[in-house]
Design a protein around this motif. Structure first.
Motif, short mmCIF file in Angstrom:
data_model
loop_
_atom_site.label_atom_id
_atom_site.label_comp_id
_atom_site.label_asym_id
_atom_site.label_seq_id
_atom_site.Cartn_x
_atom_site.Cartn_y
_atom_site.Cartn_z
N GLU A 49 5.73 -0.09 -2.27
CA GLU A 49 7.43 -0.45 -2.15
C GLU A 49 6.36 -2.03 -2.53
OE1 GLU A 49 9.57 1.26 -1.94
OE2 GLU A 49 9.35 2.84 -1.78
N THR B 50 0.39 -1.24 0.19
CA THR B 50 0.36 -0.11 0.04
C THR B 50 0.68 1.30 -0.23
OG1 THR B 50 -0.43 -0.02 2.44
CG2 THR B 50 -1.85 -1.08 1.01
N ASP B 51 2.32 1.03 0.09
CA ASP B 51 3.11 1.99 0.28
C ASP B 51 3.87 2.37 -0.93
OD1 ASP B 51 4.77 0.61 0.13
OD2 ASP B 51 5.81 0.29 2.15
N TRP C 12 6.28 -5.32 -1.63
CA TRP C 12 6.41 -6.25 0.02
C TRP C 12 6.80 -7.83 -0.12
CZ3 TRP C 12 1.69 -4.58 2.68
CH2 TRP C 12 1.73 -3.32 3.23
#
Length: 203
Positions: free
Chosen positions: A186, A183-184, A188
């Protein structure tokens, strides 16, 4: 525009679309890979496999039916309604034209089975997956929301659904499933998540 530069976006796209570095890539398919095609004589595709839940989903607050499209590896769509989850064929990884061409027909076949049409179309968060683009186009055509779902959250939610847990009681879920877009923005990897229904937190 991503102000951190196109190089970062390219690296993130490569990580999410191609998986982890070669030694740690997910293993080859361990189940049948089926490309949807009409039956001989122009008939319908074979009936999709389904999972029935002991307790129906009515009254749980979920807007049903929902059509969900898979991500990159071992793609299969799913129609969730009433007391069952009905799956489309396993198209394999969406890294070739044949598999990508099968995404929309498989989704349309499930849509045709929905009782009264779907209320939303769910998809992976990654914007560059072919399945995400198909989901967005279907949602726009049907006039329903397209809902992006974080990859590891989806895995934990699937286990909860398998055990009939459709409420918002919190759980801790460990999803060791390789790369997924966070959600950022990036990439994961394996994630420990606090999950309460549609809400989750990365720990």
């Amino acid at each position: 525009m991503d102000r951190r530069g196109p190089g970062r976006r390219a690296r993130l796209g490569a990580a999410c679309m191609n998986g982890l570095p070669e030694p740690r890539r997910p293993p080859p398919h361990d189940g049948p890979v089926v490309t949807p095609s009409p039956a001989p004589g122009g008939g319908e595709m074979a009936a999709a496999p389904e999972i029935r839940f002991t307790r129906g989903l009515a009254g749980t607050g979920h807007a049903l039916p929902i059509l969900a499209l898979g991500a990159w590896f071992k793609h299969a769509a799913c129609l969730l309604e009433h007391d069952r989850a009905r799956f489309g064929p396993n198209l394999g990884d969406l890294d070739n034209a044949d598999a990508c061409r099968g995404v929309e027909p498989a989704a349309e076949a499930l849509l045709a089975q929905a009782d009264g049409g779907v209320r939303a179309v769910a998809h992976d968060l990654h914007p560059d997956f072919h399945s995400t683009r198909v989901a967005a186009a279907l949602a726009a055509r049907l006039g329903v929301p397209a809902i992006g779902v974080q990859h590891h959250h989806a895995h934990v939610a699937a286990v909860l659904a398998e055990h009939g847990r459709f409420d918002a009681r919190p759980v801790l879920g460990l999803a060791l499933d390789g790369v997924g877009l966070g959600t950022d923005g990036e990439a994961w990897g394996g994630e420990l998540l606090w999950v309460a229904g549609a809400r989750f937190m990365r720990l």
